[in-house]
Write an enzyme that holds these catalytic residues in place. Structure first.
Site, PDB file in Angstrom:
ATOM      1  CE1 TYR A  39     -24.086  78.844 116.599  1.00 52.10           C
ATOM      2  CE2 TYR A  39     -24.831  76.970 117.879  1.00 52.10           C
ATOM      3  CZ  TYR A  39     -23.801  77.729 117.353  1.00 52.10           C
ATOM      4  OH  TYR A  39     -22.500  77.360 117.563  1.00 52.10           O
ATOM      5  CG  ASP A  45     -22.371  74.180 121.698  1.00 54.61           C
ATOM      6  OD1 ASP A  45     -21.884  74.867 122.613  1.00 54.61           O
ATOM      7  OD2 ASP A  45     -22.384  74.545 120.504  1.00 54.61           O
TER       8      ASP A  45
END
Length: 282
Positions: free
Chosen positions: A52, A47
């Site tokens: 990010y 994931d």
């Protein structure tokens, strides 16, 4: 609902998160080893998100999966809320695919709810699916009211998961969200299943109810926290690990079978809520 790979095998039962990974050159090799250790132990769901590290985690995933059979992996990424409409989502999806070095995503998620109408996001997700760029779509950080609204829009019922914060010390979803999703066969992907750093995490891992349960099962406290979530139908924890030894410890939680006595002990120490509470996000 199970997360099924293109090869027809189920991913999991424990996935791997990548929040904060891929952001520092000096730890990249260590993080690659951690992800690959998990892949080798059957933790085939990875994931990540465009958020990010501004794509750094997606690039790390792309490096980690090199040499593995793509059809046996389950890759998940998430789109920013402000990018989740017709103007940006198609470009953003292509950019995420490029960073991961893959032609399709197994699952694409709305990272949290923003200003783009849910109906527009669903329409775009369905187009991405029809074009073969994603196999399924879902959401993240949507509460019970949000999910009811989602299910009311055209094709909203095609949502396959809601990724939310869920661990032994944060059980708010058990009051209304989790039962509603289980009734619809919509899975829950539990992020931060070991809690984040700080007092809460220490309070969980060091709590007598957790350590006693770990002693009984010859397991670690972290494995007990993950095993607790695995007793919930339709829930997949996705712990993040930057070290191979911690990844392998997480993988071992799948072999821990908690008993009714164990669950009663944990429930007494960390009771489920008896009323509706706001969705935790940290």
């Amino acid at each position: 609902m199970e997360f099924m790979t293109q090869s027809g095998a189920a991913a999991g039962p424990i996935g791997q998160g990548t929040w904060y990974l891929g952001e520092h050159a000096e730890t990249l090799q260590q993080e690659l080893s951690a992800l690959r250790a998990g892949l080798d132990r059957g933790m085939t769901l990875l994931d990540t998100a465009e958020m990010y590290g501004s794509g750094a985690a997606e690039r790390l995933v792309g490096r980690a999966i090199q040499g593995y059979d793509r059809e046996k992996l389950y890759l998940v990424s998430k789109v920013y809320p402000h990018n989740a409409g017709r103007k940006n989502i198609f470009r953003c999806c292509q950019a995420s695919l490029k960073r991961m070095g893959t032609e399709y995503m197994d699952l694409y998620l709305l990272h949290w709810r923003g200003g783009v109408p849910l109906a527009e996001t669903v329409e775009c997700m369905e187009k991405l699916k029809a074009d073969g760029l994603i196999r399924n779509w879902g959401v993240s950080n949507l509460d019970a009211d949000d999910m009811n609204e989602l299910f009311s829009v055209p094709n909203g019922g095609n949502c396959v998961t809601d990724q939310v914060l869920y661990h032994l010390g944060s059980r708010g979803i058990e009051y209304d969200l989790l039962p509603a999703l289980q009734k619809r066969d919509v899975s829950v992907m539990a992020y931060c299943p070991l809690a984040q750093a700080g007092r809460l995490r220490r309070g969980l891992l060091g709590h007598p109810a957790v350590t006693e349960t770990a002693r009984v099962h010859h397991a670690t406290p972290a494995q007990i926290l993950l095993a607790f979530l695995l007793t919930r139908p339709g829930v997949m924890p996705i712990p993040r690990s930057s070290r191979a030894e911690h990844t392998l410890e997480n993988a071992g939680a799948a072999d821990v079978r908690l008993t009714g006595e164990d669950l009663a002990r944990l429930d007494a120490a960390f009771p489920a809520p008896t009323r509706r509470v706001p969705l935790d996000m940290q």
